[in-house]
Design a protein around this motif. Sequence first.
Motif, PDB file in Angstrom:
ATOM      1  N   THR A 434       0.834  -1.216   0.000  1.00 44.77           N
ATOM      2  CA  THR A 434       0.000   0.000   0.000  1.00 44.77           C
ATOM      3  C   THR A 434       0.857   1.250   0.000  1.00 44.77           C
ATOM      4  OG1 THR A 434      -0.126  -0.109   2.411  1.00 44.77           O
ATOM      5  CG2 THR A 434      -1.926  -1.110   1.166  1.00 44.77           C
ATOM      6  N   PHE A 435       0.230   2.354  -0.394  1.00 39.17           N
ATOM      7  CA  PHE A 435       0.921   3.650  -0.410  1.00 39.17           C
ATOM      8  C   PHE A 435       0.772   4.355   0.936  1.00 39.17           C
ATOM      9  CE2 PHE A 435       1.541   8.133  -1.148  1.00 39.17           C
ATOM     10  CZ  PHE A 435       2.575   8.182  -2.075  1.00 39.17           C
ATOM     11  N   PHE A 436      -0.458   4.373   1.467  1.00 40.55           N
ATOM     12  CA  PHE A 436      -0.732   5.061   2.726  1.00 40.55           C
ATOM     13  C   PHE A 436      -0.919   4.071   3.866  1.00 40.55           C
ATOM     14  CE2 PHE A 436      -2.453   8.456  -0.159  1.00 40.55           C
ATOM     15  CZ  PHE A 436      -1.623   9.488   0.271  1.00 40.55           C
ATOM     16  N   THR A 437      -0.688   4.568   5.069  1.00 36.09           N
ATOM     17  CA  THR A 437      -1.079   3.865   6.287  1.00 36.09           C
ATOM     18  C   THR A 437      -2.108   4.717   7.023  1.00 36.09           C
ATOM     19  OG1 THR A 437       0.679   4.902   7.605  1.00 36.09           O
ATOM     20  CG2 THR A 437       1.201   2.803   6.527  1.00 36.09           C
ATOM     21  N   GLY A 438      -2.775   4.110   8.002  1.00 35.36           N
ATOM     22  CA  GLY A 438      -3.746   4.855   8.794  1.00 35.36           C
ATOM     23  C   GLY A 438      -5.160   4.619   8.329  1.00 35.36           C
ATOM     24  N   THR A 439      -6.087   5.262   9.035  1.00 36.22           N
ATOM     25  CA  THR A 439      -7.510   5.094   8.732  1.00 36.22           C
ATOM     26  C   THR A 439      -8.259   6.414   8.619  1.00 36.22           C
ATOM     27  OG1 THR A 439      -8.006   4.902  11.111  1.00 36.22           O
ATOM     28  CG2 THR A 439      -7.600   2.850   9.896  1.00 36.22           C
ATOM     29  N   ASN A 440      -7.653   7.508   9.098  1.00 36.46           N
ATOM     30  CA  ASN A 440      -8.334   8.803   9.073  1.00 36.46           C
ATOM     31  C   ASN A 440      -7.297   9.923   9.026  1.00 36.46           C
ATOM     32  OD1 ASN A 440      -7.465   9.326  11.819  1.00 36.46           O
ATOM     33  ND2 ASN A 440      -9.113   7.970  12.492  1.00 36.46           N
ATOM     34  N   ALA A 441      -7.780  11.171   9.143  1.00 31.31           N
ATOM     35  CA  ALA A 441      -6.874  12.316   9.037  1.00 31.31           C
ATOM     36  C   ALA A 441      -5.925  12.411  10.219  1.00 31.31           C
ATOM     37  CB  ALA A 441      -7.681  13.611   8.912  1.00 31.31           C
ATOM     38  N   GLY A 442      -6.275  11.774  11.318  1.00 33.49           N
ATOM     39  CA  GLY A 442      -5.421  11.855  12.499  1.00 33.49           C
ATOM     40  C   GLY A 442      -4.185  10.989  12.418  1.00 33.49           C
ATOM     41  N   ASN A 443      -4.244   9.909  11.607  1.00 31.22           N
ATOM     42  CA  ASN A 443      -3.098   8.988  11.579  1.00 31.22           C
ATOM     43  C   ASN A 443      -2.631   8.638  10.174  1.00 31.22           C
ATOM     44  OD1 ASN A 443      -5.114   7.256  10.682  1.00 31.22           O
ATOM     45  ND2 ASN A 443      -5.281   6.144  12.615  1.00 31.22           N
ATOM     46  N   ILE A 444      -3.105   9.340   9.158  1.00 31.35           N
ATOM     47  CA  ILE A 444      -2.673   9.057   7.794  1.00 31.35           C
ATOM     48  C   ILE A 444      -1.178   9.342   7.640  1.00 31.35           C
ATOM     49  CG2 ILE A 444      -3.302  11.388   7.027  1.00 31.35           C
ATOM     50  CD1 ILE A 444      -3.928  10.197   4.275  1.00 31.35           C
ATOM     51  N   ASP A 445      -0.498   8.509   6.884  1.00 30.29           N
ATOM     52  CA  ASP A 445       0.924   8.709   6.608  1.00 30.29           C
ATOM     53  C   ASP A 445       1.286   7.871   5.385  1.00 30.29           C
ATOM     54  OD1 ASP A 445       3.504   9.601   6.802  1.00 30.29           O
ATOM     55  OD2 ASP A 445       3.956   8.640   8.722  1.00 30.29           O
ATOM     56  N   VAL A 446       2.449   8.139   4.825  1.00 35.65           N
ATOM     57  CA  VAL A 446       2.949   7.316   3.728  1.00 35.65           C
ATOM     58  C   VAL A 446       3.620   6.085   4.312  1.00 35.65           C
ATOM     59  CG1 VAL A 446       4.604   7.210   1.817  1.00 35.65           C
ATOM     60  CG2 VAL A 446       3.207   9.269   2.165  1.00 35.65           C
ATOM     61  N   ASN A 447       3.382   4.941   3.686  1.00 40.66           N
ATOM     62  CA  ASN A 447       3.944   3.675   4.143  1.00 40.66           C
ATOM     63  C   ASN A 447       5.464   3.788   4.271  1.00 40.66           C
ATOM     64  OD1 ASN A 447       4.658   0.937   4.505  1.00 40.66           O
ATOM     65  ND2 ASN A 447       2.885   0.263   3.312  1.00 40.66           N
ATOM     66  N   GLN A 448       5.959   3.432   5.444  1.00 42.64           N
ATOM     67  CA  GLN A 448       7.394   3.523   5.696  1.00 42.64           C
ATOM     68  C   GLN A 448       8.198   2.703   4.687  1.00 42.64           C
ATOM     69  OE1 GLN A 448       8.738   5.579   8.099  1.00 42.64           O
ATOM     70  NE2 GLN A 448      10.687   5.078   7.109  1.00 42.64           N
ATOM     71  N   THR A 449       7.612   1.630   4.174  1.00 48.88           N
ATOM     72  CA  THR A 449       8.287   0.804   3.173  1.00 48.88           C
ATOM     73  C   THR A 449       8.656   1.631   1.943  1.00 48.88           C
ATOM     74  OG1 THR A 449       7.067  -1.164   3.889  1.00 48.88           O
ATOM     75  CG2 THR A 449       8.045  -1.237   1.702  1.00 48.88           C
ATOM     76  N   LEU A 450       7.771   2.520   1.501  1.00 43.36           N
ATOM     77  CA  LEU A 450       8.047   3.374   0.344  1.00 43.36           C
ATOM     78  C   LEU A 450       9.027   4.478   0.695  1.00 43.36           C
ATOM     79  CD1 LEU A 450       4.486   3.738  -1.248  1.00 43.36           C
ATOM     80  CD2 LEU A 450       6.287   2.085  -1.779  1.00 43.36           C
ATOM     81  N   LYS A 451       8.930   5.008   1.926  1.00 42.45           N
ATOM     82  CA  LYS A 451       9.894   6.024   2.350  1.00 42.45           C
ATOM     83  C   LYS A 451      11.308   5.462   2.318  1.00 42.45           C
ATOM     84  CE  LYS A 451       6.750   8.488   5.522  1.00 42.45           C
ATOM     85  NZ  LYS A 451       6.536   8.879   6.949  1.00 42.45           N
ATOM     86  N   ASP A 452      11.426   4.184   2.687  1.00 42.86           N
ATOM     87  CA  ASP A 452      12.751   3.556   2.744  1.00 42.86           C
ATOM     88  C   ASP A 452      13.247   3.130   1.364  1.00 42.86           C
ATOM     89  OD1 ASP A 452      12.673   3.841   5.487  1.00 42.86           O
ATOM     90  OD2 ASP A 452      11.949   1.808   5.856  1.00 42.86           O
ATOM     91  N   ASN A 453      12.330   2.814   0.457  1.00 42.79           N
ATOM     92  CA  ASN A 453      12.737   2.302  -0.851  1.00 42.79           C
ATOM     93  C   ASN A 453      11.710   2.707  -1.899  1.00 42.79           C
ATOM     94  OD1 ASN A 453      13.686   0.916  -3.061  1.00 42.79           O
ATOM     95  ND2 ASN A 453      13.540  -1.124  -2.158  1.00 42.79           N
TER      96      ASN A 453
END
Length: 570
Positions: A434-453
């Motif tokens: 997946t591209f994003f993690t989280g479920t709402n505006a409070g915890n949305i983020d980009v998947n750390q896997t993509l940030k790393d690679n």
Amino acid sequence: MSLFGALNLGKSSLATQQTALEVTGNNIANAGTSGYSRQVANITTNPSVPTASGQYVGTGATVASIQRQVSQALNDGLRHATSDQYAADTLNTQLTQLQAVFGPLNDGDLASQMTDFFNSFSTLANNPEDSGQRAVVIQNGISLSQNLQSLRSQLGTMQSNIQSQITTQASTADSLAKQIAELNKQISAAGSPASAANALMDQRDDALSQLSQIMDIRVVDQGGGDLTVLVGSVPLVSGTTTRGVSTKLVSDSTGAVSLQVVFGDNGDLMNPTGGQIGGLINARDNYINPAIQTVDSVAAGLINAVNTIHSQGQGLAGFSSVTGTTQVLNSTVALNDPAAGIAFPPSNGSFNLYLTDASTGLITTQQINVNLSGQGTQDSLDSLVASINNAGGGAITASVNAAGNLVISSNDQNITFGFGEDTSGTLAALGINTFFTGTNAGNIDVNQTLKDNSDLLATGRGNLAGSNQNAQALALAGAASVSILGGKGINDFYTSYIGALASAGKTASDAATTRQTIHDTLFAQQQSISGVSMDEEAINLTQYQRAFQGSARFITVVDEMLQTILGLIS
């Protein structure tokens, strides 16, 4: 009338004019006093007495009463207008702040950032192997996530501030209710004449005016100096007792908890609709809370739409190991069972697992069926793990870690894996590829896997080198229909809300202006009756002064007449 009677007439006239002068002086002294009502000395004629010739002659004047100049009907109307005005001003202020949180439509607003995010996929589709543009896409996703988090945080702060203001205003209202009850007691005790309680009644009217700024009230005169103060149709103050004003947390039918204003004696809901509290509750329930829900919905729609597409594709490299970002609360129940705790539950379908052997270049495709049809045994996370392990043939291993996340790892350094053709939404639901993690505006983020690679950014499909099919699909995701947004696209859903908010802000501003005009008109009418006019008091001052001087001269003349008569006798 005898000369001694004439002296008494002069004496009563002096006393009357002196009292009238004192009332005038008191009006002048309180011309700038908030809540003061102008007082008038009501002068009446004394009874006439017969003369020796059978005629009747007046015996002067006296002050019958000192009366406040008030119109209870006008005061009631003004209090109602005050409640409406403060409610409208409060709502207008909150909506102005809310619009400021979302900001004007410019390069930094959320709509523009979403456009930039999806456009960056379109640019990447032109050259899907461009590492620089891959980094741009990921950074745009990070910026978009941070903006959503910031919006959610600011809205949460607004919500908390409103709760705090409601608590403060309720405490002030409670103090005013106690003050009104105590003034009822003092006014009743003052008895006759009514002028003995003029200052107390002014204080009570001022307290009622302050209370009307906080909440809508209705005042009923019970006679004998007692007033009953109603909120809606329920008494808040009855004579010398008050039920009190307090707050408590109340759950609604959906389970949401909010702060409500209640009667202090038994906790019954008060439901004020006017004044500052009414405006705050209106802003919170009808604008701030929906704004939070909107931002959360936009984030949820963004997460779900982008992840559903991204999980279908492959990047420039395969996975040697991947951990799902979704925590499954119960790995033994069906994946779409609420007990599993998956925010975006999957449906019946299947997905492909691709195994790539670097030593031979061979790509093996394994289809993983996900039975969530309601017929037969429904797939849980545990059964899905078993299916993946079976399909992997020992080359890869799937498991559930201690936190409840799906983990898939290669057992051979030459073998990597990928995913695609997911008709069930299982990969996006479990946070795999997946591209994003989280479920709402409070915890949305980009998947750390993509940030790393950034090579794992899924731009292609079908395991075809140089494919841009997934990047093209992601570029169109902003306009695509999203079921959790009622079938609207993410961009359309958000811009529609912003348009509605702007319209609500304009309506609130117009209403505040109208309510202010109504209040000012009634206040001017009230002041024409109860307010002190310095010009009028100056005229009264001159009139009573001349009358006092004339009375003094009258006494002097009568005294001279008495001296003349006494001189004749001697």
